[in-house]
Enzyme design. Sequence first.
Site, PDB file in Angstrom:
ATOM      1  N   ARG C  53       0.188  -1.418   0.050  1.00 41.24           N
ATOM      2  CA  ARG C  53      -0.068   0.523  -0.304  1.00 41.24           C
ATOM      3  C   ARG C  53       1.134   1.253   0.064  1.00 41.24           C
ATOM      4  O   ARG C  53       0.476   2.342  -0.538  1.00 41.24           O
ATOM      5  CB  ARG C  53      -0.437   0.188   1.393  1.00 41.24           C
ATOM      6  CG  ARG C  53      -1.686  -1.146   1.416  1.00 41.24           C
ATOM      7  CD  ARG C  53      -2.661  -0.966  -0.006  1.00 41.24           C
ATOM      8  NE  ARG C  53      -2.787  -2.738  -0.138  1.00 41.24           N
ATOM      9  CZ  ARG C  53      -4.274  -2.593   0.716  1.00 41.24           C
ATOM     10  NH1 ARG C  53      -4.892  -2.240   1.508  1.00 41.24           N
ATOM     11  NH2 ARG C  53      -4.666  -4.472   0.013  1.00 41.24           N
ATOM     12  N   LYS C  82      25.702  -7.410   1.378  1.00 44.05           N
ATOM     13  CA  LYS C  82      26.921  -7.365   1.480  1.00 44.05           C
ATOM     14  C   LYS C  82      27.727  -7.070   2.542  1.00 44.05           C
ATOM     15  O   LYS C  82      28.704  -5.934   2.771  1.00 44.05           O
ATOM     16  CB  LYS C  82      27.566  -6.873  -0.131  1.00 44.05           C
ATOM     17  CG  LYS C  82      27.209  -7.499  -1.362  1.00 44.05           C
ATOM     18  CD  LYS C  82      27.644  -6.926  -2.552  1.00 44.05           C
ATOM     19  CE  LYS C  82      26.980  -7.396  -4.026  1.00 44.05           C
ATOM     20  NZ  LYS C  82      27.533  -6.485  -4.910  1.00 44.05           N
TER      21      LYS C  82
END
Lengths: 304, 304, 304
Positions: C53, C82
């Site tokens: 939404r 990472k």
Amino acid sequence: MLQDHLISAAHLSRDDIEAVLDHAAAVDADPDLVRGRHDGRVLALCFFEPSTRTKMSFESAMKRLGGETVDMGAVDSSSVKKGESLADTVRVIEGYADAIVLRHPSEGSAKLASEFVDVPLVNAGDGAGQHPSQTLLDLYTIRENAGLDDLTIGIMGDLKYGRTVHSLAHALTNFDARQHFISPESLRLPRSVRYDLHEAGAQVREHTDIEDVLSELDVLYVTRIQRERFPEEREYREVAGEYRIDAETLEAAPDDLTVMHPLPRVDEIAPDVDETTHAKYFEQAHNGVPVRMALLDILLGGDR
Amino acid sequence: MLQDHLISAAHLSRDDIEAVLDHAAAVDADPDLVRGRHDGRVLALCFFEPSTRTKMSFESAMKRLGGETVDMGAVDSSSVKKGESLADTVRVIEGYADAIVLRHPSEGSAKLASEFVDVPLVNAGDGAGQHPSQTLLDLYTIRENAGLDDLTIGIMGDLKYGRTVHSLAHALTNFDARQHFISPESLRLPRSVRYDLHEAGAQVREHTDIEDVLSELDVLYVTRIQRERFPEEREYREVAGEYRIDAETLEAAPDDLTVMHPLPRVDEIAPDVDETTHAKYFEQAHNGVPVRMALLDILLGGDR
Amino acid sequence: MLQDHLISAAHLSRDDIEAVLDHAAAVDADPDLVRGRHDGRVLALCFFEPSTRTKMSFESAMKRLGGETVDMGAVDSSSVKKGESLADTVRVIEGYADAIVLRHPSEGSAKLASEFVDVPLVNAGDGAGQHPSQTLLDLYTIRENAGLDDLTIGIMGDLKYGRTVHSLAHALTNFDARQHFISPESLRLPRSVRYDLHEAGAQVREHTDIEDVLSELDVLYVTRIQRERFPEEREYREVAGEYRIDAETLEAAPDDLTVMHPLPRVDEIAPDVDETTHAKYFEQAHNGVPVRMALLDILLGGDR
């Protein structure tokens, strides 16, 4: 060259490179120059491997040119999963777009794909192969900060596996640049790359210690040393610790040293460097937008 | 009909179909005709099942009209996962958009959803149900290459489960078309579809061997035979091998035969067909864009 | 305040709130007012947690302003995986965009991130923290339907964990509002929130039974009671059943009662309420677009 595809930085002449960098500088100085230029045109993003930066940067570039993007989405929800060949995938997708950006895990895939499509195709990374738009934004950042002539650059970290590094080193042979490579013995530049640089007449030296050369540098390009390259955590930590830059390290550097990094960084550059005037790695990332705007504008053709 | 939703090709009259195809041809000939027409308008993409082609094609179509898209994203990251009903989902999303494209695994879901929204809703596949924009682009490709009148078409492969095939066969009853269905006995057209075609006065014949009818065809529409329909790998390979087309097969075909395929293909059409003038399946995929541009333009209303 | 970031509804003065709501009302009445205003500008969507939404609503808002979005995508395919810090992520992304919308699971993350960027940053939810644009659209819906002065509002359901509820309750202390909180004892408003409301001079009462107060209300704001808050299914069902609204419940309500819900709902409001004139929860969801258009327009600056 730049009339059709962009597969490898190695195919780019000095004139090609300068054409992109000059146009990027013009766009950066005045984005209105190209605003709305590619209204209604569509760039297809085909990422067979995940990427945040490169994808967002191309997307932003295309949209700042007035154009639009369509995204192939993740491979596991695509036709690829049903066994479709790369050639078929790009031949279908070229019908949805005016240009294609392709990232794929297999070396050579971008070249292969480009042979099946008529729209311009940009290689955004093909495995251990090339990632030429990264090289162009690196060159742009070097030129803006230190100039590309009479340049002394240090390239440090993982020089063995770093695609970015190999591509940049090759591209620099077009310019009057002295290249210093700083790495642990185990992550040294591969023999094949050294050979190519030698053939191209590059001025190259190798070091294991950044201190040996720091005071001579105009630019220090740092790369990430990846944990997974080392069999043991202990060994990784030792090496990573030695090839880490902090504000104290940089006290021995020239005042106008430019520090670069392709990002994401983990621990290679300490946060205290961010506050120094040396830090240009965020600027470098941001340069991806004007450089890719220039590149797309050239490939798509200014006129309609 | 085309003033509100597009739920099923079965609801389309010959006039409706021709209105879309004529508009698509006009758009294809001159994209500037509709460029910027839907500036600032938004199409919501609600894909409860993954789809690369259909989604990219609608996205490209809307963007080439000057409009924009918003994407619901994958179901597992959406409110659906919290137990929301389809009716609630589309009632919320219609507030974000001027039209909705819906793909959903349950047959009948598009019809249901359309009853809860005031913006135009396009069914982009509801399980074993309908996928009318695919049918329209198939008809467009047939019309462009062979014409829709006095047409002899062969439809080959998996005729039992193929939603695309059933929908196309129904739509063709609006035109003067002789339909030949070619499949193994186990993947024959379902009795209910044969009954409906008969009721609609279609000229239908069934075959197990393409050779019986190839020389008479204007169009050959090939579909994928899916491994998962067969209990044993050996059986699958035998059947798939018999319903595979290559350049040699096509030597017995009329020179102007048009070969189509909804893609992705795996092995049903050999790559050597791609080089022949028969191959129109990539063109067919590309036709998704002008056909969906025409469709969206009609549904959104040309004026503002 | 609204010249830079939007981190918390608690930072918004009555004047700030009214500036956004007034502009939203103007935009809602005449979308052409701002059409094309932010052509070529880009909003970055950084959702470290999924959201359908909020993301679609911001996306639609930006596009209806003529602007564009770039999406960071799922966290598991991003640089975050990472090991990149939030500060680095937003510092890179600000180079791709003119504003950032951030959702992140950690409370305080939006504030932290905003300290590293120069472009406007909107908090779209930071864990148990704030979600100020939701509060603004709630206030807008209340103002449009019942007015914000001399207001009697009932807030019902899970008042303990509901970020939306705490933020709305705080914001209402800027207006002349009597607040009734209706919940089971175990899901009562936390002591800290009650204390803050008391300090702000709010007129607050608590109830366990909606019948006690229903006839006095202008607005009834219902929230979802989540299964996972209860150790046993049986206990959950008992409580959920008591705090469920249907058309019969509402027979005792004033004719002009406005029923709201942040959605998605599961079972808290029976479908038979949808047909009544009380139901404003879909309108409330739709109000996300004009409110976020107004917000983005103010943050991006009307002029260029």
